[in-house]
Design an enzyme around this catalytic site. Structure first.
Site, PDB file in Angstrom:
ATOM      1  N   GLU A  60      -2.453   4.678  -5.609  1.00  0.00           N
ATOM      2  CA  GLU A  60      -1.589   5.273  -6.627  1.00  0.00           C
ATOM      3  C   GLU A  60      -1.783   4.669  -8.010  1.00  0.00           C
ATOM      4  O   GLU A  60      -1.872   3.455  -8.142  1.00  0.00           O
ATOM      5  CB  GLU A  60      -0.129   4.977  -6.305  1.00  0.00           C
ATOM      6  CG  GLU A  60       0.369   5.408  -5.028  1.00  0.00           C
ATOM      7  CD  GLU A  60       1.690   4.703  -4.762  1.00  0.00           C
ATOM      8  OE1 GLU A  60       2.655   5.015  -5.454  1.00  0.00           O
ATOM      9  OE2 GLU A  60       1.734   3.852  -3.876  1.00  0.00           O
ATOM     10  N   ASP A 109      11.290   7.883  -2.615  1.00  0.00           N
ATOM     11  CA  ASP A 109      10.078   7.078  -2.748  1.00  0.00           C
ATOM     12  C   ASP A 109      10.466   5.811  -3.526  1.00  0.00           C
ATOM     13  O   ASP A 109      11.531   5.747  -4.147  1.00  0.00           O
ATOM     14  CB  ASP A 109       8.969   7.866  -3.454  1.00  0.00           C
ATOM     15  CG  ASP A 109       7.585   7.287  -3.153  1.00  0.00           C
ATOM     16  OD1 ASP A 109       7.502   6.149  -2.668  1.00  0.00           O
ATOM     17  OD2 ASP A 109       6.589   7.978  -3.400  1.00  0.00           O
TER      18      ASP A 109
HETATM   19  C1  BGC Z   1       4.260   5.791  -2.356  1.00  0.00           C
HETATM   20  C2  BGC Z   1       4.606   6.334  -1.004  1.00  0.00           C
HETATM   21  C3  BGC Z   1       4.793   5.229  -0.027  1.00  0.00           C
HETATM   22  C4  BGC Z   1       5.808   4.243  -0.565  1.00  0.00           C
HETATM   23  C5  BGC Z   1       6.050   3.059   0.348  1.00  0.00           C
HETATM   24  C6  BGC Z   1       5.202   4.701  -2.793  1.00  0.00           C
HETATM   25  O1  BGC Z   1       4.796   4.090  -3.975  1.00  0.00           O
HETATM   26  O2  BGC Z   1       4.285   6.834  -3.310  1.00  0.00           O
HETATM   27  O3  BGC Z   1       3.604   7.224  -0.583  1.00  0.00           O
HETATM   28  O4  BGC Z   1       5.206   5.754   1.201  1.00  0.00           O
HETATM   29  O5  BGC Z   1       5.379   3.740  -1.795  1.00  0.00           O
HETATM   30  O6  BGC Z   1       5.007   2.181   0.329  1.00  0.00           O
HETATM   31  C1  BGC Z   2       3.995  -1.694  -2.566  1.00  0.00           C
HETATM   32  C2  BGC Z   2       3.567  -0.280  -2.272  1.00  0.00           C
HETATM   33  C3  BGC Z   2       4.264   0.642  -3.201  1.00  0.00           C
HETATM   34  C4  BGC Z   2       4.067   0.205  -4.639  1.00  0.00           C
HETATM   35  C5  BGC Z   2       4.862   1.052  -5.575  1.00  0.00           C
HETATM   36  C6  BGC Z   2       3.676  -2.037  -3.979  1.00  0.00           C
HETATM   37  O1  BGC Z   2       4.061  -3.347  -4.268  1.00  0.00           O
HETATM   38  O2  BGC Z   2       3.419  -2.613  -1.678  1.00  0.00           O
HETATM   39  O3  BGC Z   2       3.850   0.092  -0.977  1.00  0.00           O
HETATM   40  O4  BGC Z   2       3.846   1.939  -3.024  1.00  0.00           O
HETATM   41  O5  BGC Z   2       4.359  -1.158  -4.834  1.00  0.00           O
HETATM   42  O6  BGC Z   2       4.707   0.670  -6.917  1.00  0.00           O
END
Ligand code: BGC
Ligand code: BGC
Length: 823
Positions: free
Chosen positions: A507, A306
């Site tokens: 998230e 990830d």
């Molecule tokens: C998330 C994933 C996601 C990845 C790519 C991560 O922060 O936990 O679920 O697939 O980013 O965007």
């Molecule tokens: C991305 C997401 C990712 C996240 C993780 C963002 O900038 O666009 O896909 O999950 O950062 O911290």
């Protein structure tokens, strides 16, 4: 190249506990022809080419020329990341980027290989980064539908929209089982109970990838990823990226069921999770990634990391982490420019034997195996695939019909006093609330943008809001519909439908410390009560990514529907809550809770728990004509909120997750050295009681400057505010200020936002050189305009003038002496 075989060995104890995990029986079997082809391909690769297969950079951080030069095995676009950085990128823009990256990858002029790259994207509820795509209800709503056949259709439609943009691979399904709804990713899970996962995980994988032996990974299908392995939904306190302390049996029984179903259906990749299990980060766990998943269960696809997840393993950084490969990670998700040092470090580590060559070969074999199975060596280039560039597939009527059906099936009726629902559309209907005509809000996180924020209805062409559906049906039936976000009207309506709930989040940002809806701001409740007081029956449509404590809102509603996060087909709601013109039921309610609904803000309760009783149990959901069970007298006392412990921000060092950020004029920098000067600001460590336990901060007055403790994710500090907490700084003034000084909370990325309090008066009265305490009440910071529910920086100190002060301890805690501000 040096070959070593220093693979860690399985000791007896782990061999025994491994028995908890089943041996998979995947529908995609090892094929000797595929294996031979992979072997031949591998034999031709240099070490550099192999490591490039293991690196997955992000489109914001590489160019087409980088792809030509390095030949990355894959690349991704993160949530809210688009071709050319253009939110409104067209289907052609997406295909053009896919084509250019692909052509650069098979161009061997610089890197010597012709291995096609592949593009991974987060199509987690439809192809959600693309303007105009069909957005399906988030998984929590699909879980309530309890219908695996529907899930397969949803996944099939998603696959076709993804293929229309030339993309090969999706980071879905999320098969997390959420045990604590304070987790901000609760809505990405189908359920709190593993039962649904058994049928859903295989259905979605089949829908995305097709059926082995039939239409597996043909031109209509995409590679899938079961994520996040394993235990993401069971962290302590529902903390994102936190620690899961379950026993191994429980980890399997509850959190791993989706992997059994998904991998048996042939999912070709697994994403390692940010979380830890029993204190160990999964990205660094040889036991989980290698012994359990690959050796015991027999998974033969690849494990992708990830988002810089490897960098969180103790001893690792984003740039340097052989530990992850050695644990069994096959592909590093390496967004940010750190992919480059990571690439060179991995090459060195393979050369020196820190990572055995057998491990590198195994990782690359797995990646190549999936590419061969997916036909990447035989399929035409992205722009020339049958569905590529077909704009009619993006938001196709056929897909929207599936989504609308999914919306209908996902709604859960929690309360229906006097069978007020379904409503006859021939009436005078008032539609109110911030969610009524708000496609961004009803779609939630992972919708065009990563957090789902910053969108307008016009960012969702072809979509319908909940209001659109109601308005169309009411108008068609000869009734009258009126929209007023504030619930105002000129002529008294027969009924009010109020659409309200959570604002979008993803998230981190979605983590809460309790489940009370609109804690500290009961504006929606006030609207419901005001309408009721005028004698208008109220139907509440609650948009949320999780069950929440809404007892007061339930009491103030005649009917209450959990609509979850329905996505772009808002009209599916009207299909159910309104009758046909002749008064007969159009669509009955179908959804049943796949999560227990809490009876207290701090309740953590799941199906089968004996020590806690939810307000409404797992499986609850009324159909038309069934007896209503909830009265208007639910307990609305949130209870004495558990004492929130003090939050220490600085003690000898700044406390995680905060980092020190220095701002001067318009620029900023993270503090990286013990002594650092940046523009008008300088910071240094010194010894007060123990080594380097205090900081000296000095502003030279040449321009406006500030020092802030900041984290990537905001924290909900309303619990501290409720208890009358203050921001307490233990400080020593060395040089009095020459201009006003401000202390308080700040916003993301140093953006100026309200929440600073002028502390000049206290400082001007303070004796120079003496240690003392200064407190600013959170009630004052809130009154100054800070959004206490989402604080990125709980400590910001700012001045335009000169000032020198030292600090030794900073916390949020209760200081009875502090002045408070009435709300
Ligand atoms: C998330 C994933 C996601 C990845 C790519 C991560 O922060 O936990 O679920 O697939 O980013 O965007
Ligand atoms: C991305 C997401 C990712 C996240 C993780 C963002 O900038 O666009 O896909 O999950 O950062 O911290």
């Amino acid at each position: 190249m040096k070959e070593t075989t220093s693979q860690p060995t399985t000791d007896n104890q782990t061999a025994e506990s491994t028995q908890i995990w089943p041996v998979l029986n995947p529908e995609v079997k090892a094929d000797p022809q595929v294996e031979q082809k992979v072997k031949d391909l591998l034999a031709e690769l240099t070490l550099e080419q192999k490591i490039a297969q293991m690196i997955q950079p992000e489109i914001r951080d590489i160019t087409i020329e980088d792809m030509r030069k390095y030949g990355f095995g894959s690349y991704l676009n993160g949530g809210g990341s688009f071709p050319n950085g253009d939110k409104h990128a067209t289907v052609k823009d997406w295909v053009d980027l896919a084509e250019a990256m692909y052509q650069a990858s098979v161009d061997d002029s610089l890197d010597g290989t012709r291995i096609p790259t592949m593009w991974g994207t987060d199509a987690v509820h439809g192809h959600n980064n693309v303007i105009g795509a069909t957005l399906f209800p988030h998984n929590i709503g699909l879980g309530a539908a309890h219908n695996p056949a529907l899930i397969e259709q949803v996944a099939g439609a998603t696959a076709r929209e993804v293929m229309a943009t030339g993309i090969d691979w999706v980071f879905a399904p999320t098969v997390a089982v959420t045990r604590d709804d304070r987790w901000g990713r609760t809505y990405e899970a189908y359920s709190e109970d593993p039962e649904i996962l058994a049928s859903y995980a295989s259905a979605i994988v089949r829908g995305l990838q097709g059926t082995p032996g039939k239409d597996f990974l043909n031109e209509q299908r995409v590679i899938s990823t079961v994520k996040h392995f394993v235990g993401d939904g069971g962290t302590e306190g529902g903390d994102d990226q936190g620690n899961n302390t379950a026993s191994e049996q429980e980890l399997f029984d509850i959190h791993a069921q989706g992997y059994v179903g998904g991998l048996n259906a042939g999912s070709q990749s697994v994403m390692a999770s940010f979380n830890s299990w029993q204190g160990e980060k999964i990205h660094g766990s040889h036991y989980m990634l290698t012994q359990v998943l690959k050796e015991r269960m027999g998974f033969d696809g690849f494990v992708v990391g990830d988002w810089n997840g490897h960098g969180q393993i103790p001893g690792c950084t984003n740039e340097d982490c052989p530990q992850a490969a050695n644990a069994g990670l096959d592909m590093y998700m390496a967004p940010t420019p750190t992919w480059k040092p990571l690439y060179y470090n991995l090459i060195e580590q393979a050369k020196s034997g820190v990572i055995p060559m057998t491990r590198i070969d195994d990782a690359v074999t797995r990646i190549l195996r999936v590419k061969v199975r997916a036909g990447l060596f035989d399929k035409p280039s992205p722009a020339n695939r049958p569905l590529s560039g077909d704009t009619s597939l993006i938001g196709a009527k056929e897909h929207r019909d599936i989504a609308r059906d999914a919306v209908r099936q996902s709604l859960v009726l929690l309360k229906n006093k006097n069978n007020i629902l379904p409503l006859n559309p021939g009436q005078k209907v008032l539609v109110a609330g911030t969610g009524a005509d708000n496609i961004g809000q009803q779609s939630g996180g992972w919708s065009i943008t990563w957090q789902g924020t910053g969108n307008e209805n016009s960012d969702f062409p072809g979509a319908s809001s909940i209001w659109d559906g109601i308005n169309a049906a009411v108008t068609a039936a000869g009734g009258q519909a009126e929209l007023s976000v504030q619930g105002e009207f000129e002529q008294k309506p027969d009924v009010a439908i109020v659409v309200f709930g959570e604002q979008p989040y993803a998230e981190g940002n979605g983590d809460l410390d309790n489940l009370e809806y609109q804690r500290g701001d009961k504006s929606d409740l006030a609207m419901l009560q005001a309408l009721k007081a005028k004698g208008i029956p109220v139907v509440s449509l609650f948009i949320s990514g999780r069950p929440m404590w809404v007892n007061a809102e339930l009491n103030a509603s005649d009917a209450f529907v959990a609509v979850w996060l329905p996505g772009t087909e808002g009209q599916g709601v009207a299909d159910v809550i309104l009758t046909k013109a002749d008064g007969s039921v159009n669509f009955d309610f179908h959804g049943k809770l796949s999560f227990s609904w809490p009876d207290r803000p701090d309740q953590v309760v799941n199906r089968g728990d004996t020590d806690e009783t939810p307000l409404l149990p797992y499986g609850f959901g009324l159909r038309y004509g069934q007896d209503n069970t909830l009265g208007d007298d639910l307990n609305t006392d949130s209870g004495t909120t558990a004492t929130v412990a003090q939050l220490v921000l600085f003690d000898r060092a700044v406390k995680a997750p905060y980092e020190v950020e220095l701002h001067s004029g318009d620029s900023k920098q993270q503090q990286s050295a013990n002594v650092q000067t940046f523009g008008a600001l300088s910071v240094s460590s010194f010894d007060l009681n123990v080594q380097e336990d205090a900081r000296l901060v000095s502003f030279d007055g040449s321009e406006s400057a500030k020092i802030a403790f900041i984290s990537a994710f905001p924290k909900d500090l309303r619990g501290y505010w409720e208890q009358g907490a203050s921001l307490i700084v233990n400080y020593r003034l060395d040089q009095a200020p020459t201009a006003p000084v401000y202390l308080g909370f700040g916003c993301d990325h140093g953006v100026e936002c309200p929440g600073l309090i002028d502390i000049s008066e206290q400082l001007n009265q303070a004796s120079i050189g003496e240690w003392q305490t200064l407190s600013v009440s959170l009630s004052c910071i809130g009154k100054a305009g800070s959004n206490l529910g989402q604080v990125f920086s709980p400590f910001t100190l700012k001045t335009d003038g000169k000032l020198t002060l030292a600090f030794s301890h900073i916390e949020l805690g209760v200081d009875a002496q502090a002045n408070t501000c009435d709300q």
